[in-house]
Design an enzyme around this catalytic site. Structure first.
Site, PDB file in Angstrom:
ATOM      1  CE  LYS A 102      -4.489   0.851   0.434  1.00 33.79           C
ATOM      2  NZ  LYS A 102      -5.539  -0.114   0.049  1.00 33.79           N
TER       3      LYS A 102
HETATM    4  N1  GLU Z   1      -7.208   0.226  -3.229  1.00 35.79           N
HETATM    5  C1  GLU Z   1      -7.992  -0.932  -3.517  1.00 35.79           C
HETATM    6  C2  GLU Z   1      -8.016  -1.862  -2.324  1.00 35.79           C
HETATM    7  O1  GLU Z   1      -7.854  -1.449  -1.203  1.00 35.79           O
HETATM    8  C3  GLU Z   1      -7.583  -1.596  -4.815  1.00 35.79           C
HETATM    9  C4  GLU Z   1      -6.178  -2.091  -4.884  1.00 35.79           C
HETATM   10  C5  GLU Z   1      -5.762  -2.580  -6.270  1.00 35.79           C
HETATM   11  O2  GLU Z   1      -6.566  -2.553  -7.185  1.00 35.79           O
HETATM   12  O3  GLU Z   1      -4.598  -2.981  -6.379  1.00 35.79           O
HETATM   13  O4  GLU Z   1      -8.283  -3.028  -2.439  1.00 35.79           O
END
Ligand code: GLU
Length: 409
Positions: A102
């Site tokens: 993240k």
């Molecule tokens: N931000 C989204 C999540 O928390 C999507 C992450 C992604 O598509 O890699 O799952």
């Protein structure tokens, strides 16, 4: 309690049921790499502003790491680490070949002009381009970012490493993005809400739904649920909440929001507030905004029988325990909102194959993965007499643990 402590608490609950050794727990919990960088921005007025950016890569046992990039003033290392660990379990739960990561910048994107947003995004890529990439770590949208930021990331990454659209997902459809990525998280939430209700002898048709947050996830979830015959009776955004016990006309609310920038003063509804929304006389409560909104202070006010976590980490462990005691069924974030990363995976596959899928194929594959994962978790929950959250963690941790042992360190 910090975000990471919350995430760890849920991990430990599942690890206890699984009987995982202390050494293995430590290995699985410890992030692989934490990057913290300065992000300097020249503002439109010539002033210099300095922000802190993070990319935390938690685990890569099952593949390149994957996870969103968040622009929000409250981003910090603790929260990003917690969210990175959630991505590891989430990708494993839906069985897509990724680990978890993240990123985030502690910034309020509402205070930036489009030019400033572009410069801050490119500057962040300048700082982290060596540690991301299609086989290493693939960013995607999260709170405060969307397709435009992903397009800038692809372009800036390409300046260092050459053309490679698979280096980021959630791009605009006109620039190697996947049809259906934008709606994917909301669609997954809607499909699983339907299945969850059906498994508890409730019908989605006519079910009353309250949704906190009307951004990308909340608005698409509302729209799909409305189309499937549910009554969305309350929604909120940063401007406040609206309520209509007969069900809101969701397409009209979406049009109103697009025109006015928020749902404030929407005519065909009563005004409400966030606390009232969480305590709505609804069958299903869907938190689809920020984390930590359901706490020991308000969990006893919740009147819904089901909570579907469209946001990441909306429920504190104290609230989770209260829900369990009150027989409120919680569909956990690591499954409920996994539709987004699942279609990110489809986008990455299409980019690598240079072969475009149509929207129907994306939706069919997404629905299949969401439903199969839900069924798998239900079986684990029934067999081990645990909550859906603990069952989901058992599935995710088990897959990551086995990949770790098989691959070796
Ligand atoms: N931000 C989204 C999540 O928390 C999507 C992450 C992604 O598509 O890699 O799952």
């Amino acid at each position: 309690m910090s975000s990471y402590e919350t995430a760890t608490r849920y991990f430990e609950q599942a690890a206890n049921v699984m009987g995982i050794s202390p050494n293995m727990r430590k290995l699985l919990k410890t992030p692989q790499r934490e990057v913290k960088v300065q992000v300097a921005l020249e503002m439109d007025d010539g002033q210099i502003a300095t922000y802190i950016g993070y990319r935390i890569q938690h685990d890569s046992a099952r593949g390149p790491m994957k996870g969103g990039l968040r622009f929000h003033p409250e981003v910090d290392a603790d929260e990003v680490l917690a969210l990175a660990t959630l991505m590891t379990w989430k990708t494993a739960i839906v069985n897509i070949p990724y680990g978890g990561a993240k990123g985030g910048i502690a910034i309020n994107p509402r205070h930036l002009s489009p030019g400033e947003r572009e410069r801050v995004t490119r500057k962040f890529v300048d700082e982290i381009h060596d540690v991301i990439g299609p086989d290493k770590d693939i960013p995607a949208p999260d709170m405060g970012t969307g397709p435009q930021e992903m397009a800038w990331i692809m372009n800036q990454y390409g300046k260092y490493h050459g053309y490679n659209p698979a280096c980021v997902t959630g791009k605009p459809v006109e620039l190697h993005g996947a049809d259906g990525r934008n709606e994917a998280t909301g669609r997954g939430v809607a499909i699983l809400t339907r299945n969850l209700l059906e498994h508890h002898e409730h019908q989605l048709k006519g079910a009353r739904i309250a949704i906190q947050g009307f951004g990308n996830v909340g608005s698409f979830a509302a729209s799909f649920l409305h189309d499937m015959g549910a009554l969305v009776i309350a929604i909120s955004d940063v401007s406040g909440a609206i309520h209509n016990p007969k069900g809101l006309n969701i397409p009209a609310v979406i049009r109103y929001q697009a025109e006015h920038g928020s749902i404030e003063d929407y005519p065909a509804a009563d005004e409400s507030d966030n606390a009232a929304l969480l305590a709505s006389e609804a069958d299903v409560l869907i938190p689809a905004a920020i984390g930590g909104v359901l706490t020991a202070d308000n969990a006893n006010d919740v009147r819904a029988k089901f909570v579907v976590e469209a946001a990441n980490a909306p429920t504190t462990p104290e609230a989770d325990a209260i829900f369990e005691k009150r027989n409120i069924i919680v569909l956990p974030d690591v499954l409920a909102n996994a539709g987004g990363v699942t279609v990110s995976y489809f986008e990455w596959v299409q980019n690598r194959q240079h072969f475009r899928w149509d929207l129907q194929r994306v939706r069919d594959e997404l629905d299949r993965i969401m439903i199969e994962s839900f069924d798998h978790i239900r079986l684990i929950a029934a067999e081990k007499h645990v909550s859906l959250r603990v069952a989901a963690y058992i599935l995710g941790i088990g897959r990551v643990g086995r990949a770790t042992v098989l691959g070796g360190i």
